[in-house]
Structures are given as structure tokens and as C-alpha cells.
Design a protein around this motif. Structure first.
Motif, PDB file in Angstrom:
ATOM      1  N   GLY A   5       0.799  -1.229   0.000  1.00 52.45           N
ATOM      2  CA  GLY A   5       0.000   0.000   0.000  1.00 52.45           C
ATOM      3  C   GLY A   5       0.825   1.270   0.000  1.00 52.45           C
ATOM      4  N   PHE A   6       2.164   1.108  -0.013  1.00 56.00           N
ATOM      5  CA  PHE A   6       3.045   2.268   0.152  1.00 56.00           C
ATOM      6  C   PHE A   6       4.210   2.161  -0.813  1.00 56.00           C
ATOM      7  N   ASP A   7       4.514   3.279  -1.517  1.00 51.98           N
ATOM      8  CA  ASP A   7       5.616   3.321  -2.483  1.00 51.98           C
ATOM      9  C   ASP A   7       6.871   3.821  -1.770  1.00 51.98           C
ATOM     10  N   ASN A   8       7.729   2.894  -1.388  1.00 49.13           N
ATOM     11  CA  ASN A   8       8.898   3.242  -0.591  1.00 49.13           C
ATOM     12  C   ASN A   8       9.927   4.047  -1.388  1.00 49.13           C
ATOM     13  N   ASP A   9      10.112   3.710  -2.661  1.00 51.74           N
ATOM     14  CA  ASP A   9      11.085   4.432  -3.489  1.00 51.74           C
ATOM     15  C   ASP A   9      10.674   5.890  -3.679  1.00 51.74           C
ATOM     16  N   LYS A  10       9.377   6.106  -3.917  1.00 53.34           N
ATOM     17  CA  LYS A  10       8.869   7.470  -4.057  1.00 53.34           C
ATOM     18  C   LYS A  10       9.081   8.244  -2.758  1.00 53.34           C
ATOM     19  N   TYR A  11       8.870   7.563  -1.645  1.00 55.18           N
ATOM     20  CA  TYR A  11       9.027   8.193  -0.337  1.00 55.18           C
ATOM     21  C   TYR A  11      10.459   8.669  -0.120  1.00 55.18           C
ATOM     22  N   LEU A  12      11.432   7.814  -0.421  1.00 53.49           N
ATOM     23  CA  LEU A  12      12.835   8.183  -0.230  1.00 53.49           C
ATOM     24  C   LEU A  12      13.185   9.418  -1.048  1.00 53.49           C
ATOM     25  N   LYS A  13      12.725   9.454  -2.284  1.00 52.09           N
ATOM     26  CA  LYS A  13      13.039  10.564  -3.179  1.00 52.09           C
ATOM     27  C   LYS A  13      12.373  11.860  -2.708  1.00 52.09           C
ATOM     28  N   MET A  14      11.056  11.787  -2.429  1.00 50.28           N
ATOM     29  CA  MET A  14      10.311  12.979  -2.015  1.00 50.28           C
ATOM     30  C   MET A  14      10.820  13.523  -0.686  1.00 50.28           C
ATOM     31  N   GLN A  15      11.098  12.606   0.251  1.00 50.18           N
ATOM     32  CA  GLN A  15      11.470  13.045   1.596  1.00 50.18           C
ATOM     33  C   GLN A  15      12.812  13.760   1.591  1.00 50.18           C
ATOM     34  N   SER A  16      13.808  13.199   0.895  1.00 50.18           N
ATOM     35  CA  SER A  16      15.128  13.836   0.866  1.00 50.18           C
ATOM     36  C   SER A  16      15.073  15.185   0.151  1.00 50.18           C
ATOM     37  N   GLY A  36      10.163   9.385  16.690  1.00 48.77           N
ATOM     38  CA  GLY A  36      10.024   7.970  16.362  1.00 48.77           C
ATOM     39  C   GLY A  36      11.389   7.315  16.175  1.00 48.77           C
ATOM     40  N   LYS A  37      11.374   6.198  15.489  1.00 47.08           N
ATOM     41  CA  LYS A  37      12.597   5.420  15.326  1.00 47.08           C
ATOM     42  C   LYS A  37      13.252   5.734  13.993  1.00 47.08           C
ATOM     43  N   LEU A  38      14.551   6.012  14.039  1.00 47.73           N
ATOM     44  CA  LEU A  38      15.282   6.316  12.813  1.00 47.73           C
ATOM     45  C   LEU A  38      15.443   5.067  11.953  1.00 47.73           C
ATOM     46  N   PHE A  39      15.528   3.920  12.591  1.00 42.49           N
ATOM     47  CA  PHE A  39      15.497   2.647  11.865  1.00 42.49           C
ATOM     48  C   PHE A  39      14.792   1.645  12.771  1.00 42.49           C
ATOM     49  N   ASP A  40      14.644   0.410  12.335  1.00 42.09           N
ATOM     50  CA  ASP A  40      13.833  -0.566  13.075  1.00 42.09           C
ATOM     51  C   ASP A  40      12.420  -0.036  13.296  1.00 42.09           C
ATOM     52  N   ASP A  41      11.885   0.713  12.306  1.00 40.76           N
ATOM     53  CA  ASP A  41      10.547   1.292  12.471  1.00 40.76           C
ATOM     54  C   ASP A  41       9.508   0.270  12.014  1.00 40.76           C
ATOM     55  N   PHE A  42       9.307  -0.738  12.859  1.00 45.32           N
ATOM     56  CA  PHE A  42       8.417  -1.826  12.486  1.00 45.32           C
ATOM     57  C   PHE A  42       6.949  -1.415  12.577  1.00 45.32           C
ATOM     58  N   HIS A  43       6.635  -0.428  13.424  1.00 43.71           N
ATOM     59  CA  HIS A  43       5.248   0.060  13.458  1.00 43.71           C
ATOM     60  C   HIS A  43       4.871   0.629  12.097  1.00 43.71           C
ATOM     61  N   ALA A  44       5.732   1.477  11.544  1.00 40.11           N
ATOM     62  CA  ALA A  44       5.442   2.075  10.237  1.00 40.11           C
ATOM     63  C   ALA A  44       5.340   1.010   9.152  1.00 40.11           C
ATOM     64  N   SER A  45       6.197  -0.003   9.203  1.00 41.46           N
ATOM     65  CA  SER A  45       6.161  -1.039   8.170  1.00 41.46           C
ATOM     66  C   SER A  45       4.916  -1.913   8.297  1.00 41.46           C
ATOM     67  N   ARG A  46       4.354  -2.000   9.505  1.00 40.00           N
ATOM     68  CA  ARG A  46       3.119  -2.779   9.674  1.00 40.00           C
ATOM     69  C   ARG A  46       1.899  -2.010   9.187  1.00 40.00           C
ATOM     70  N   VAL A  47       1.819  -0.711   9.486  1.00 46.01           N
ATOM     71  CA  VAL A  47       0.613   0.042   9.131  1.00 46.01           C
ATOM     72  C   VAL A  47       0.673   0.610   7.718  1.00 46.01           C
ATOM     73  N   LEU A  48       1.878   0.664   7.125  1.00 49.14           N
ATOM     74  CA  LEU A  48       2.047   1.137   5.750  1.00 49.14           C
ATOM     75  C   LEU A  48       2.752   0.032   4.967  1.00 49.14           C
ATOM     76  N   PRO A  49       2.043  -1.026   4.558  1.00 43.13           N
ATOM     77  CA  PRO A  49       2.689  -2.156   3.884  1.00 43.13           C
ATOM     78  C   PRO A  49       3.463  -1.697   2.656  1.00 43.13           C
ATOM     79  N   GLY A  50       4.745  -1.973   2.656  1.00 43.85           N
ATOM     80  CA  GLY A  50       5.641  -1.476   1.613  1.00 43.85           C
ATOM     81  C   GLY A  50       6.692  -0.540   2.173  1.00 43.85           C
ATOM     82  N   PHE A  51       6.392   0.089   3.324  1.00 41.84           N
ATOM     83  CA  PHE A  51       7.357   0.924   4.028  1.00 41.84           C
ATOM     84  C   PHE A  51       8.404   0.003   4.638  1.00 41.84           C
ATOM     85  N   LYS A  52       9.663   0.255   4.344  1.00 43.72           N
ATOM     86  CA  LYS A  52      10.720  -0.593   4.890  1.00 43.72           C
ATOM     87  C   LYS A  52      11.174  -0.054   6.242  1.00 43.72           C
TER      88      LYS A  52
END
Length: 488
Positions: A5-16, A36-52
């Protein structure tokens, strides 16, 4: 299969790109508070499938030549050995872990800041440990009347008393092992000192949740409230943004409550405030990268149910108040879901009723449901793990992966020599026994090779599990819930 449900590549590009724009807005330097967590953000990866889970870290790596990291820890958290719940380690240990991980992947960590410092014994010992590792340490102090006494705060007796953190890059990422560490105060203190040094510095905030451009009662934002129920965070419409722009956006109560004070600080520090609302301060682009809202809504609703089950178990253990449990019950209603919507619950309870003993069920990524029952050799969740590994390896259900000749000596060691009352193998003991069998048993070897396939599976146990079993499921990346009762 679970939908993305989430475009991770688009997110990396837009966010930076968005962060670079915010740096340019202030000229010399930007202090970016990372919530929040800079890495190991498992909450985000659970609620936004596709978020790494390491998405924010990967985004920072795109800015690594411009960025440095400052880690903040509250001295009070060191003194009371505060623990990061998801990892089970203390905040001071987490600071060193963060430093090592950031440094290993090429991100520059310039220093650690000890906030609310008052020469506390454990804090001083921790400082010596950091300095022995070659890490620079700075002190920030309590300011009487913070955050309302602006005259004192923005003076040489307020922020001016704090150590000035030496930074060398345009983007300074301020992060911490957990909430309440003092990240925002560190950023504002630095702006005060930079202003005195003739440096044009600004502040911005990066919080993934709540997602400002989703509706207030969107399941993703409800799941955030469920995840932070212990902090009493409440999502709300940003009234300052609505007044300034006529647009409805979502923020949370702490930022909305503190914004008038922050605004006054900015005006005094910078001459005028660069922001008209708490939403303006943020740089989060996650809401623009959702590609399947239905998949995200389902995933977020599932997370709210999991949080409710965790709260029921914590209440059974006496770890939380009834008020927190009532709040999660209300959030379930707002998300329009019940515990019956968790597909593994009914099969686990049915198995328990049929066998008269604790049981467990697992949902695989393709929707398949497997169950495990209690036996003389294995606990229910241990049996369930073996059943799942056999399924992933394409082995028949009646295939024996471990001989009783292997299991029984372990049971004897547990009961006769280690003082355990329960002879059945826990999940860690089961996996160790399986790994031993894999050296001589081809089927056990095939099963062992499937362990990574467990990540993302859903499990429900009809009893509260031991801390050992809970930790194993966390390490395997399995989403676990339990009925709020103990095995009798």
C-alpha cells in the motif's frame, strides 16, 4: 498475499528533496528533530505495507554528505534504567547501539547530549563510558519555568547555560532512544547559541505519525494513537493551520499545545516566526506515498487490534491502568473493528477447546491458517513454529523433524538440573534442537532454511507466553498476540 500500500522508493526521493528545500529556507543550518525510530521502524512497516523499517535511515544516507547526527538522552532515564520496550534494552545501551550502527553505515555522529544534567552518579558514569569510546559529550540543564518562562529561557541563564554543541554540517539530525529525551529543547538551544554566533539556523520536525494529510480518524492515525496510548497522545485538527490557511490537517495534542510557546521563541530568537502552525514545522511526506488506501486501512486496523491485545495482557500483568485499556477499546470502536477481525483468534480458541490445553494459530502471507497444540514434548507455539516451517519447506504434516531422543535429554536438563517445572520446549529450545538435527536430517535442514519466511506472519496464543517466547517471535518478525490469561 498481503497487498503493498506504500511506495517506498517514491518516499525516499520525495522526503530527501523536501528536507533539502527546508535547509535552503534557513540558509546556514537546519536542526531536524527526528521523532520515532530512525530505523527498526516496524510500526510504520506494519501500518504502511511497503514501508521498509530502515526507510528513514536510507533517506538520510542520501543526505549523508550534508548531515551529522546528535543523539540526545535524558539523564533521568539513565538514572532509572529506562527500557526501550520493543528491544528490551536500556536507553543508555540504546545510545551506544545507535552510535555504532550510524557510524558503521557511514553517517557522522558528532556527539551525545545529556539533558536535564545534574551530575547524577549513573549519568556521570555513562559519560565516562562514552568518552572512553571517543564520543564527545555535552550537558544541557533544567531551566526553571520551562517552557513558559520565555524571559528566562531565552537568556544567558536559560539556553545560554547549556553547552554549545559544536556542529560542522548544514543538516543536524537530532534523535534519541525514546520520547521525552529533550530533542526539541536541544534544537532550540542550538538556535539561540547559533544566533549569538551570527549563524542563520532553523528548526524543523520529522514525525511519521500522525500523518498530517490523512483524515483525523483514518485507521493509520488511529493506529498511531493506539501505539502511543501510554503517552496520552491524542490526534487533533491543527487549529493554527486551519485558521492560517483554511485547510484541515492533523497533528497531535503536545505539538498543538506547545506551538504558541515555540512561536514566541522563534519570534524572539529570529525576529519573526517562520511557521504559522505546528503542521508547518513538519517535513513528513509519507501521506503522499500511499498507493493503496484500502490495503493501508486494513493493515492499520490490524495493528490497532494487536495493540489492544497487548494492552489487555499488560493489564493482566498489572503494568497499565484501566484508563489506558479503556482508551484502546474506544480506538477499536473508532476504527470500526473488533478482535473477531483478527483471523488467527478463532482457530486458536477452537483448537484449545478441542484439545483442552493451550493452543496457537498462525496466518501465513497467502492467508493459510495453521495451528499448534500442546503436547508432552512441545509447547503450543513451539509446535506451531515447526508446523509452519514444514509447510514452507513443502513437507508433509506427519514428517518428524526432531526425534524424541533429541528432545528428552533437553527436557531432563531443564527439569532435573535447571529447576524448571515445565518440561516442554520453548521456542528458543525448539529452534536450537532443530538446528542440531539439521546437521544429519535433510528434512530438518530444509525446515531450517525457511525461518526467514516466518517474518510478517500473524500468530495468536490462547495464553500469555513466557518472555523468552515473546522475544523469539519479535526476533523472527512475527506479529504476536495473546489472550489475557495465564496457563494454569
Amino acid at each position: 498475499m498481503k497487498k503493498i500500500g506504500f511506495d517506498n522508493d517514491k518516499y525516499l526521493k520525495m522526503q530527501s528533496e523536501h528536507i533539502r528545500q527546508r535547509i535552503a529556507q534557513f540558509g546556514d543550518k537546519l536542526y531536524l528533530e527526528f521523532g520515532g525510530k530512525l530505523f527498526d521502524d516496524f510500526h510504520a512497516s506494519r501500518v504502511l505495507p511497503g514501508f521498509k523499517p530502515d526507510s528513514k535511515l536510507q533517506m538520510l544516507l542520501q543526505l549523508k554528505e550534508e548531515a551529522e547526527i546528535v543523539i540526545v538522552i535524558n539523564s533521568g532515564d539513565i538514572e532509572k534504567n529506562k527500557i526501550r520496550g520493543d528491544l528490551g534494552i536500556t536507553y543508555d545501551v540504546e545510545v551506544i547501539r545507535l552510535f555504532n550502527i550510524f557510524s558503521k553505515i557511514g553517517l557522522y555522529v558528532s556527539s551525545v547530549v545529556l539533558t536535564q544534567y545534574d551530575a547524577q552518579p549513573a549519568t556521570m558514569a555513562f559519560q565516562k563510558r562514552l568518552e572512553a569510546l571517543g564520543i564527545r559529550v555535552y550537558h544541557h540543564y533544567n531551566i526553571k519555568g520551562y517552557p513558559s518562562n520565555l524571559k528566562l529561557i531565552i537568556s544567558d541563564d536559560g539556553y545560554g547555560k547549556n553547552d554549545y554543541i559544536e556542529t560542522s554540517r548544514r543538516l543536524v539530525v537530532v534523535t534519541a532512544p525514546g520520547p521525552g529525551s529533550g530533542k526539541m529543547a536541544v534544537c532550540l538551544s542550538q538556535i539561540y547559541h547559533d544566533h549569538k554566533h551570527g549563524i542563520n539556523a532553523g528548526y524543523s520536525k520529522f514525525e511519521t505519525f500522525p500523518i498530517w494529510n490523512l483524515p483525523l480518524r483514518h485507521p493509520v492515525n488511529i493506529a498511531y494513537e493506539a501505539a502511543t496510548s501510554d503517552l496520552n497522545d491524542v490526534n487533533m485538527i491543527d487549529p493554527f493551520h486551519l485558521e492560517a490557511y483554511g485547510e484541515t490537517t492533523v497533528n497531535y495534542n503536545r505539538d498543538v499545545e506547545i506551538f504558541p510557546v515555540l512561536n514566541a521563541m522563534f519570534e524572539k530568537l529570529l525576529g519573526e516566526s517562520p511557521y504559522k502552525s505546528p503542521t508547518d514545522m513538519g517535513v513528513n511526506m509519507a501521506g503522499n506515498c500511499i498507493i493503496d488506501d484500502e490495503a493501508v486501512c486494513r493493515a492499520a486496523a490490524d495493528e490497532t487490534i494487536r495493540r489492544y491485545y497487548a494492552a489487555m495482557c499488560d493489564a493482566k500483568k498489572g503494568l497499565i491502568s484501566e484508563d489506558e485499556l479503556y482508551k484502546l477499546e474506544l480506538l477499536l470502536k473508532q476504527a470500526n473493528v473488533t478482535v473477531d477481525d483478527r483471523r488467527v483468534v478463532a482457530p486458536a480458541l477452537a483448537k484449545e477447546e478441542a484439545t483442552g490445553a493451550p493452543a496457537a494459530a498462525m496466518e501465513l502471507p497467502d492467508g493459510t491458517i495453521l495451528t499448534g497444540k500442546t503436547s508432552n514434548l512441545l509447547g503450543a507455539v513451539s509446535a506451531l513454529l515447526l508446523n509452519a516451517l514444514k509447510h514452507f519447506a513443502g513437507l508433509d504434516d506427519d514428517v518428524l523433524l526432531m526425534s524424541p531422543d533429541v528432545i528428552e535429554p533437553i527436557q531432563n536438563l531443564k527439569v532435573q538440573h535447571l529447576g524448571n517445572n515445565n518440561p516442554r520446549l520453548h521456542t528458543d529450545e525448539t529452534l536450537l534442537a532443530l538446528s542440531i538435527c539439521a546437521a544429519s536430517n535433510e528434512n530438518a535442514k530444509r525446515a531450517m532454511e525457511q525461518i526467514s519466511a516466518l517474518r510478517g506472519c500473524e500468530v495468536h496464543s490462547t495464553v500469555i507466553l513466557s518472555p523468552v517466547d515473546e522475544r523469539i517471535f519479535k526476533r523472527l518478525g512475527v506479529n504476536l498476540t495473546c489472550e489475557p490469561k495465564y496457563q494454569s
